[in-house]
Design a protein around this motif. Structure first.
Motif, PDB file in Angstrom:
ATOM      1  N   ASP B  56      -5.462   0.849  -5.272  1.00  0.00           N
ATOM      2  CA  ASP B  56      -4.044   0.639  -5.569  1.00  0.00           C
ATOM      3  C   ASP B  56      -3.582  -0.713  -5.045  1.00  0.00           C
ATOM      4  O   ASP B  56      -3.981  -1.143  -3.965  1.00  0.00           O
ATOM      5  CB  ASP B  56      -3.186   1.730  -4.914  1.00  0.00           C
ATOM      6  N   ILE B  57      -2.704  -1.338  -5.807  1.00  0.00           N
ATOM      7  CA  ILE B  57      -2.138  -2.614  -5.362  1.00  0.00           C
ATOM      8  C   ILE B  57      -1.274  -2.380  -4.118  1.00  0.00           C
ATOM      9  O   ILE B  57      -0.585  -1.366  -4.017  1.00  0.00           O
ATOM     10  CB  ILE B  57      -1.292  -3.250  -6.498  1.00  0.00           C
ATOM     11  N   ILE B  58      -1.349  -3.316  -3.173  1.00  0.00           N
ATOM     12  CA  ILE B  58      -0.407  -3.279  -2.046  1.00  0.00           C
ATOM     13  C   ILE B  58       0.709  -4.273  -2.362  1.00  0.00           C
ATOM     14  O   ILE B  58       0.440  -5.467  -2.497  1.00  0.00           O
ATOM     15  CB  ILE B  58      -1.094  -3.667  -0.720  1.00  0.00           C
ATOM     16  N   PRO B  59       1.931  -3.799  -2.529  1.00  0.00           N
ATOM     17  CA  PRO B  59       3.027  -4.728  -2.848  1.00  0.00           C
ATOM     18  C   PRO B  59       3.153  -5.819  -1.780  1.00  0.00           C
ATOM     19  O   PRO B  59       2.955  -5.554  -0.594  1.00  0.00           O
ATOM     20  CB  PRO B  59       4.264  -3.828  -2.872  1.00  0.00           C
ATOM     21  N   ARG B  60       3.477  -7.012  -2.234  1.00  0.00           N
ATOM     22  CA  ARG B  60       3.573  -8.154  -1.320  1.00  0.00           C
ATOM     23  C   ARG B  60       4.562  -7.916  -0.184  1.00  0.00           C
ATOM     24  O   ARG B  60       4.374  -8.411   0.914  1.00  0.00           O
ATOM     25  CB  ARG B  60       4.019  -9.381  -2.102  1.00  0.00           C
ATOM     26  N   THR B  61       5.604  -7.148  -0.486  1.00  0.00           N
ATOM     27  CA  THR B  61       6.634  -6.891   0.525  1.00  0.00           C
ATOM     28  C   THR B  61       6.151  -5.936   1.613  1.00  0.00           C
ATOM     29  O   THR B  61       6.832  -5.738   2.615  1.00  0.00           O
ATOM     30  CB  THR B  61       7.875  -6.278  -0.142  1.00  0.00           C
ATOM     31  N   GLN B  62       4.957  -5.340   1.382  1.00  0.00           N
ATOM     32  CA  GLN B  62       4.473  -4.341   2.353  1.00  0.00           C
ATOM     33  C   GLN B  62       3.288  -4.814   3.194  1.00  0.00           C
ATOM     34  O   GLN B  62       2.677  -4.014   3.913  1.00  0.00           O
ATOM     35  CB  GLN B  62       4.115  -3.038   1.625  1.00  0.00           C
ATOM     36  N   TYR B  63       2.956  -6.100   3.126  1.00  0.00           N
ATOM     37  CA  TYR B  63       1.801  -6.593   3.887  1.00  0.00           C
ATOM     38  C   TYR B  63       1.996  -6.396   5.398  1.00  0.00           C
ATOM     39  O   TYR B  63       1.054  -6.098   6.110  1.00  0.00           O
ATOM     40  CB  TYR B  63       1.542  -8.082   3.608  1.00  0.00           C
ATOM     41  N   GLU B  64       3.230  -6.599   5.855  1.00  0.00           N
ATOM     42  CA  GLU B  64       3.475  -6.532   7.299  1.00  0.00           C
ATOM     43  C   GLU B  64       3.429  -5.114   7.832  1.00  0.00           C
ATOM     44  O   GLU B  64       3.090  -4.887   8.987  1.00  0.00           O
ATOM     45  CB  GLU B  64       4.820  -7.178   7.636  1.00  0.00           C
ATOM     46  N   GLU B  65       3.788  -4.149   6.984  1.00  0.00           N
ATOM     47  CA  GLU B  65       3.841  -2.773   7.475  1.00  0.00           C
ATOM     48  C   GLU B  65       2.589  -1.963   7.110  1.00  0.00           C
ATOM     49  O   GLU B  65       2.456  -0.809   7.513  1.00  0.00           O
ATOM     50  CB  GLU B  65       5.100  -2.066   6.954  1.00  0.00           C
ATOM     51  N   THR B  66       1.683  -2.566   6.350  1.00  0.00           N
ATOM     52  CA  THR B  66       0.472  -1.851   5.940  1.00  0.00           C
ATOM     53  C   THR B  66      -0.577  -1.927   7.040  1.00  0.00           C
ATOM     54  O   THR B  66      -1.069  -3.008   7.370  1.00  0.00           O
ATOM     55  CB  THR B  66      -0.096  -2.454   4.642  1.00  0.00           C
ATOM     56  N   ILE B  67      -0.896  -0.773   7.627  1.00  0.00           N
ATOM     57  CA  ILE B  67      -1.908  -0.740   8.688  1.00  0.00           C
ATOM     58  C   ILE B  67      -3.244  -0.317   8.085  1.00  0.00           C
ATOM     59  O   ILE B  67      -3.340   0.719   7.416  1.00  0.00           O
ATOM     60  CB  ILE B  67      -1.478   0.221   9.823  1.00  0.00           C
ATOM     61  N   LEU B  68      -4.248  -1.133   8.304  1.00  0.00           N
ATOM     62  CA  LEU B  68      -5.574  -0.871   7.745  1.00  0.00           C
ATOM     63  C   LEU B  68      -6.237   0.233   8.558  1.00  0.00           C
ATOM     64  O   LEU B  68      -6.187   0.206   9.791  1.00  0.00           O
ATOM     65  CB  LEU B  68      -6.414  -2.149   7.787  1.00  0.00           C
ATOM     66  N   THR B  69      -6.815   1.193   7.864  1.00  0.00           N
ATOM     67  CA  THR B  69      -7.442   2.295   8.585  1.00  0.00           C
ATOM     68  C   THR B  69      -8.930   2.357   8.272  1.00  0.00           C
ATOM     69  O   THR B  69      -9.388   1.842   7.245  1.00  0.00           O
ATOM     70  CB  THR B  69      -6.773   3.647   8.245  1.00  0.00           C
ATOM     71  N   GLU B  70      -9.645   2.985   9.183  1.00  0.00           N
ATOM     72  CA  GLU B  70     -11.090   3.063   9.077  1.00  0.00           C
ATOM     73  C   GLU B  70     -11.506   3.646   7.735  1.00  0.00           C
ATOM     74  O   GLU B  70     -10.942   4.645   7.288  1.00  0.00           O
ATOM     75  CB  GLU B  70     -11.595   3.959  10.210  1.00  0.00           C
ATOM     76  N   GLY B  71     -12.455   3.002   7.101  1.00  0.00           N
ATOM     77  CA  GLY B  71     -12.937   3.498   5.810  1.00  0.00           C
ATOM     78  C   GLY B  71     -12.191   2.943   4.614  1.00  0.00           C
ATOM     79  O   GLY B  71     -12.600   3.180   3.473  1.00  0.00           O
ATOM     80  N   ASP B  72     -11.093   2.230   4.863  1.00  0.00           N
ATOM     81  CA  ASP B  72     -10.374   1.623   3.736  1.00  0.00           C
ATOM     82  C   ASP B  72     -11.292   0.661   2.986  1.00  0.00           C
ATOM     83  O   ASP B  72     -12.098  -0.042   3.600  1.00  0.00           O
ATOM     84  CB  ASP B  72      -9.171   0.797   4.230  1.00  0.00           C
ATOM     85  N   VAL B  73     -11.128   0.647   1.674  1.00  0.00           N
ATOM     86  CA  VAL B  73     -11.831  -0.350   0.855  1.00  0.00           C
ATOM     87  C   VAL B  73     -10.774  -1.310   0.310  1.00  0.00           C
ATOM     88  O   VAL B  73      -9.893  -0.920  -0.457  1.00  0.00           O
ATOM     89  CB  VAL B  73     -12.608   0.323  -0.295  1.00  0.00           C
ATOM     90  N   ILE B  74     -10.875  -2.542   0.779  1.00  0.00           N
ATOM     91  CA  ILE B  74      -9.876  -3.561   0.426  1.00  0.00           C
ATOM     92  C   ILE B  74     -10.507  -4.590  -0.504  1.00  0.00           C
ATOM     93  O   ILE B  74     -11.655  -5.007  -0.304  1.00  0.00           O
ATOM     94  CB  ILE B  74      -9.380  -4.309   1.698  1.00  0.00           C
ATOM     95  N   GLU B  75      -9.766  -4.967  -1.509  1.00  0.00           N
ATOM     96  CA  GLU B  75     -10.214  -6.053  -2.382  1.00  0.00           C
ATOM     97  C   GLU B  75      -9.121  -7.122  -2.371  1.00  0.00           C
ATOM     98  O   GLU B  75      -7.971  -6.850  -2.716  1.00  0.00           O
ATOM     99  CB  GLU B  75     -10.434  -5.512  -3.799  1.00  0.00           C
ATOM    100  N   VAL B  76      -9.472  -8.308  -1.922  1.00  0.00           N
ATOM    101  CA  VAL B  76      -8.529  -9.424  -1.960  1.00  0.00           C
ATOM    102  C   VAL B  76      -8.942 -10.314  -3.127  1.00  0.00           C
ATOM    103  O   VAL B  76     -10.045 -10.869  -3.129  1.00  0.00           O
ATOM    104  CB  VAL B  76      -8.552 -10.252  -0.656  1.00  0.00           C
ATOM    105  N   VAL B  77      -8.079 -10.397  -4.127  1.00  0.00           N
ATOM    106  CA  VAL B  77      -8.352 -11.276  -5.268  1.00  0.00           C
ATOM    107  C   VAL B  77      -7.600 -12.572  -5.030  1.00  0.00           C
ATOM    108  O   VAL B  77      -6.372 -12.574  -4.892  1.00  0.00           O
ATOM    109  CB  VAL B  77      -7.883 -10.622  -6.589  1.00  0.00           C
ATOM    110  N   SER B  78      -8.335 -13.682  -4.930  1.00  0.00           N
ATOM    111  CA  SER B  78      -7.718 -14.978  -4.656  1.00  0.00           C
ATOM    112  C   SER B  78      -7.876 -15.856  -5.889  1.00  0.00           C
ATOM    113  O   SER B  78      -8.994 -16.147  -6.314  1.00  0.00           O
ATOM    114  CB  SER B  78      -8.415 -15.607  -3.447  1.00  0.00           C
ATOM    115  N   PHE B  79      -6.749 -16.239  -6.480  1.00  0.00           N
ATOM    116  CA  PHE B  79      -6.793 -16.970  -7.751  1.00  0.00           C
ATOM    117  C   PHE B  79      -6.990 -18.461  -7.540  1.00  0.00           C
ATOM    118  O   PHE B  79      -6.396 -19.052  -6.634  1.00  0.00           O
ATOM    119  CB  PHE B  79      -5.493 -16.741  -8.528  1.00  0.00           C
TER     120      PHE B  79
END
Lengths: 211, 83
Positions: B56-79
């Motif tokens: 799921d996309i993480i909205p830009r406005t939620q980067y500060e409040e999003t806490i990464l948890t163990e086992g998360d799979v993150i994809e950062v797409v950099s254009f």
């Protein structure tokens, strides 16, 4: 002389099969940006018999576009939306078009794209690409987004690929070749990336979701 | 307390986990951090990225409040530019 609509449809059905062509004809695809990527995506999808295209670009055809974009010298100075529409209708006279000569912003994304089934991101600047991607995935979650990143320069054709990032988000390109590294965009490599995007759109319509 | 942590580490090691978050296919030891804190340690330009977590996309406005948890799979797409 322009063939009748039925004759063109039958020709498409012969090539794609009736069922697949019905899906293509019923589809609406939005193309955001009509440069090297967008003008080729639009050409491929128009030829494949997609029913309706939403074409969006704020720019005019410039002499520096001709080395890689689907425009003619006689169209320099004209809005890309209108020039491309003219060219597409010569290939696909019954294609339905919705033209927006406007810059895509955070504020107008939803309004411009809400009628599309599939959205192709074909913008130029990385900030605009990221903005559109974020906005579409956040605000239009049912849509499919096919974006592009990394197709500049003289790198290998085989480095261009398509990845499925999430269920509704595909990304084409090599991921790294930036225009700012002293080498601009070269026609075949941009066309290749555009072909990835256009074919991914057709595969989604064919319900072939894996890459 | 030290023993407890060592024991937990051993279990995690067995499970192949650790306190790890998978970022673009690589295990990174950032569980418990916020997304914006993690991004600040990288070279990513926040205006040029889109970030997905577990599909799921993480909205830009939620980067500060999003806490990464163990086992998360993150994809950062950099254009990068070009189109």
């Amino acid at each position: 002389m322009v063939p009748e609509q039925n004759a063109l449809l039958e020709a498409l059905q012969q090539r794609h099969g009736r069922e697949l062509q019905e899906r293509f004809t019923a589809a609406t695809v939005a193309i955001c940006g009509l440069g090297g990527l967008g003008s080729h995506i639009a050409t491929a999808l128009a030829r494949a018999g997609i029913g309706r295209l939403i074409l969006i670009d704020f720019d005019q055809v410039d002499i520096t576009n001709l080395h890689r974009q689907q425009y003619k010298v006689t169209q320099i100075g004209r809005c890309k939306t209108e020039a491309l529409a003219e060219n597409l209708l010569e290939m696909a006279p019954y294609l339905e078009l919705e033209l927006h000569c406007i810059r895509i912003t955070e504020e107008n994304v939803e309004e411009l794209l809400q009628r599309a089934d599939i959205i192709c991101e074909a913008l130029d600047e990385p900030e605009a690409k990221a903005m559109l991607t974020n906005r579409v995935l956040e605000k239009l979650p049912g849509k499919y987004l096919i974006a592009a990143s990394g197709m500049a320069g003289m790198g290998s054709v085989n480095a261009i690929r398509t990845r499925r990032i999430t269920e509704h988000f595909y990304l084409c390109g090599d991921g790294t070749s930036d225009v700012s590294e002293g080498m601009g965009l070269v026609a075949p490599r941009v066309m290749l990336c555009a072909a990835h995007q256009a074919h991914t759109a057709l595969r989604i319509l064919a319900k072939e979701y894996e890459v | 307390m030290q023993m407890g942590r060592v024991y937990l580490d051993a279990i995690n090691y067995k499970l192949g986990g650790g306190y790890m978050v998978k970022v673009n296919g690589e295990n990174v030891d950032i569980a418990g951090k916020t997304l914006s804190a993690y991004l600040a340690t990288t070279n990513y330009d926040c205006k040029r990225i889109a970030v997905e977590r577990n599909g799921d996309i993480i909205p830009r406005t939620q980067y500060e409040e999003t806490i990464l948890t163990e086992g998360d799979v993150i994809e950062v797409v950099s254009f990068v530019g070009g189109g």
